[in-house]
Design a protein around this motif. Structure first.
Motif, short mmCIF file in Angstrom:
data_model
loop_
_atom_site.label_atom_id
_atom_site.label_comp_id
_atom_site.label_asym_id
_atom_site.label_seq_id
_atom_site.Cartn_x
_atom_site.Cartn_y
_atom_site.Cartn_z
N LYS A 6 -15.85 -9.07 -14.03
CA LYS A 6 -16.97 -8.64 -14.84
C LYS A 6 -16.61 -8.94 -16.30
CE LYS A 6 -19.77 -4.62 -15.90
NZ LYS A 6 -19.96 -3.20 -15.71
N GLU A 7 -17.49 -9.65 -16.98
CA GLU A 7 -17.22 -10.01 -18.37
C GLU A 7 -17.38 -8.78 -19.26
OE1 GLU A 7 -18.90 -13.06 -21.69
OE2 GLU A 7 -18.91 -13.67 -19.61
N LYS A 8 -16.39 -8.59 -20.13
CA LYS A 8 -16.41 -7.44 -21.02
C LYS A 8 -17.43 -7.66 -22.14
CE LYS A 8 -11.53 -6.37 -20.57
NZ LYS A 8 -10.27 -6.20 -21.32
N GLN A 9 -18.15 -6.61 -22.47
CA GLN A 9 -19.05 -6.68 -23.61
C GLN A 9 -18.32 -6.22 -24.87
OE1 GLN A 9 -22.53 -4.44 -22.72
NE2 GLN A 9 -23.22 -5.86 -21.16
N PHE A 10 -17.30 -5.40 -24.69
CA PHE A 10 -16.55 -4.86 -25.82
C PHE A 10 -15.09 -4.76 -25.41
CE2 PHE A 10 -14.89 -1.31 -28.34
CZ PHE A 10 -15.20 -1.79 -29.60
N ASP A 11 -14.22 -5.38 -26.20
CA ASP A 11 -12.79 -5.37 -25.90
C ASP A 11 -12.09 -4.39 -26.85
OD1 ASP A 11 -10.12 -5.85 -25.38
OD2 ASP A 11 -10.36 -8.03 -25.29
N VAL A 13 -9.01 -3.11 -26.81
CA VAL A 13 -7.65 -3.48 -27.20
C VAL A 13 -7.68 -4.53 -28.31
CG1 VAL A 13 -5.49 -4.52 -26.41
CG2 VAL A 13 -6.70 -2.88 -24.95
N LYS A 14 -8.55 -5.50 -28.20
CA LYS A 14 -8.67 -6.53 -29.23
C LYS A 14 -9.08 -5.91 -30.57
CE LYS A 14 -11.20 -10.71 -30.42
NZ LYS A 14 -12.32 -11.56 -30.08
N MET A 15 -10.04 -4.99 -30.54
CA MET A 15 -10.49 -4.33 -31.75
C MET A 15 -9.36 -3.52 -32.38
SD MET A 15 -13.52 -1.59 -32.44
CE MET A 15 -12.52 -0.16 -32.12
N MET A 16 -8.62 -2.77 -31.57
CA MET A 16 -7.52 -1.96 -32.07
C MET A 16 -6.47 -2.84 -32.73
SD MET A 16 -4.10 -0.85 -31.33
CE MET A 16 -3.94 -1.65 -29.77
N ARG A 17 -6.15 -3.96 -32.13
CA ARG A 17 -5.15 -4.87 -32.70
C ARG A 17 -5.63 -5.46 -34.02
NH1 ARG A 17 -3.39 -7.66 -27.00
NH2 ARG A 17 -1.98 -6.00 -26.39
#
Length: 54
Positions: A6-11, A13-17
């Protein structure tokens, strides 16, 4: 059994980094006193409070 991706709409972990990297670059050469002032300014701008304070 087949795995369904399922493709993520919001990542999250990426945002936190990204946020952590931004803060690190802004504060990398600050003294302890400058860092405290930076944190207090960020809290005031966001109307946030430190955990445990009312």
């Amino acid at each position: 059994m087949e795995t369904i991706k399922k493709e993520k709409q919001f990542d999250t972990v990426k945002m936190m980094r990204e946020i952590r990297d931004k803060i690190s670059s802004e504060t990398q050469n600050m003294t302890f006193e400058e860092l405290k002032a930076y944190i207090n300014q960020q809290l005031a701008d966001n109307k946030s409070k430190l955990i445990g304070q009312q």
